[in-house]
Design a protein around this motif. Structure first.
Motif, short mmCIF file in Angstrom:
data_model
loop_
_atom_site.label_atom_id
_atom_site.label_comp_id
_atom_site.label_asym_id
_atom_site.label_seq_id
_atom_site.Cartn_x
_atom_site.Cartn_y
_atom_site.Cartn_z
N ASP A 81 1.12 7.21 -1.98
CA ASP A 81 0.34 7.92 -2.99
C ASP A 81 -1.07 7.33 -3.13
OD1 ASP A 81 2.41 9.61 -3.47
OD2 ASP A 81 3.04 8.71 -5.36
N THR A 82 -1.21 6.03 -2.88
CA THR A 82 -2.54 5.41 -2.90
C THR A 82 -3.41 6.01 -1.81
OG1 THR A 82 -1.65 3.34 -3.78
CG2 THR A 82 -3.80 3.23 -2.69
N ARG A 117 -10.20 -2.90 -2.21
CA ARG A 117 -9.85 -2.04 -1.07
C ARG A 117 -10.96 -1.06 -0.70
NH1 ARG A 117 -4.69 -0.24 -2.58
NH2 ARG A 117 -3.87 -2.12 -1.61
N VAL A 139 0.88 -1.17 0.00
CA VAL A 139 0.00 0.00 0.00
C VAL A 139 0.91 1.22 0.00
CG1 VAL A 139 -1.83 1.30 1.15
CG2 VAL A 139 -1.82 -1.21 1.26
N ASP A 183 -4.43 9.55 -2.72
CA ASP A 183 -5.50 9.54 -3.70
C ASP A 183 -6.85 9.20 -3.07
OD1 ASP A 183 -6.69 9.28 -6.48
OD2 ASP A 183 -6.93 7.22 -5.76
N MET A 184 -6.89 8.13 -2.27
CA MET A 184 -8.15 7.71 -1.67
C MET A 184 -8.70 8.77 -0.73
SD MET A 184 -7.33 3.67 -0.95
CE MET A 184 -9.00 3.26 -0.38
#
Length: 335
Positions: free
Chosen positions: A110-111, A301, A107, A114-115
């Protein structure tokens, strides 16, 4: 054992061992450890973002001058709340298992950026923002190990012997206990959540129970968990009881043909009702169904966060109804 206060900051355990504690111990608010002897230092884990890791390192340096240059950093497992601050521990030997090192990019920061940036746009985003919104995941560079080991390993911090034992897969694919035998101290990473539901991302549950038995068999007085207050063996026994309970209750419903989400929402928490982060029953049951069937249910996710958010809101509403605040899901109300 001393009665440790659950307060933010560096707690002196004695004999060159410290625990760095972050209340309230829930999602992302993790603990770390410091070991020092004869001017040599070992850091157990970093924190979830650069700001709080920098604050921790500054506090350690003020209290323990040798911590101005950390000699060795141990990452107990791959989750970002124990690794995202690695880049700030410059010049250190970073030591972990190959599985932990390989999973550090599972994970990416940057993920999460974004989320969280889209949190109003997807179901579960409000819950994720509630638990992770205090952290800043921008500008984080994943910093990998400089050395890996398998199984177990001994090392010296000055004249102090430290034993690293990989007891995973359990919480993740690899979970390291950092044991200081002569001081009767163990830093558990997320093999122990004190007073909170764990997240069983990997399993098998039987292996996690075995890890609890290992700790209970050691001559240990002080246990610094991955989340929650500094504790002793009673909390390990309670945590083992939780794992057994969730396994047994899940298996009953699996054998009765219940869907895994229905199962997660159906299990009564009983003596663990006051433990934090109960919404983790969703991934926990999902993992156990995978063990029982041989094929783990697939939940992307964002859908996983959506289901945990539903669990959280439903639980708050039920507790509010029981305490005279019908239908309340306001997180500022304590029920």
């Amino acid at each position: 054992m001393a009665a440790w206060q659950f307060t933010k900051g560096l707690h002196d355990i004695g004999n060159g061992c410290w625990g760095y504690i972050l209340p309230d111990g829930s999602w992302g608010w993790s603990n770390a450890g410091l070991i020092e002897d004869s001017g040599e230092t070992l850091l157990v884990d970093t924190l979830f973002d650069l700001k709080i890791t920098a604050e921790m390192l500054a506090i350690m340096k003020d209290a323990v001058p040798a911590a101005a240059q950390i000699g060795t950093l141990i990452n107990t497992h791959s989750n970002g709340d124990h690794t995202f601050g690695n880049e700030l521990v410059t010049g250190a030997r970073i030591l972990t298992t190959s599985s932990v090192d390989a999973d550090m990019e599972h994970v990416m920061p940057d993920t999460l950026v974004d989320m969280l940036g889209r949190w109003r746009e997807w179901e579960g985003g409000d819950f994720m923002h509630q638990v992770f919104g205090a952290f800043d995941f921008r500008g984080i560079t994943i910093t990998h190990a400089t050395e890996t080991f398998e199984g177990s390993m001994g090392l010296q911090v000055g004249n102090k012997h430290v034993r690293l034992v990989d007891v995973g897969p359990a919480h993740t694919r690899s979970d390291i206990l950092v044991h200081v035998p002569e001081d009767r101290v163990v830093y558990t990473g997320d093999i122990l959540f004190a007073g909170a539901h764990p997240a069983i991302w990997s399993g098998p549950v039987a292996n996690w129970i075995k890890a609890c038995d290992l700790m209970l068999g050691w001559d240990v007085d002080v246990i610094v968990p991955g989340h929650g207050p500094i504790v002793g063996k009673d909390e390990v026994r309670a945590f083992k009881a939780y794992l057994n309970y969730v396994w047994d209750e899940t298996r009953k419903r699996y054998e009765a043909g219940m869907d895994f989400l229905d199962c997660a929402f159906d299990i009564a928490l009983g003596e663990f009702d006051d433990w934090g982060d109960a919404e983790r029953m969703v991934p926990n049951v999902m993992t156990i169904y995978g063990e029982l069937s041989g094929t783990r249910p697939v939940l992307p996710r964002e859908q996983l966060w959506a289901q945990m958010g539903r669990y959280y809101k439903r639980r708050r509403a039920r507790r509010a109804d029981a305490q005279g605040c019908p239908g309340c899901t306001d997180p500022s109300h304590i029920h």
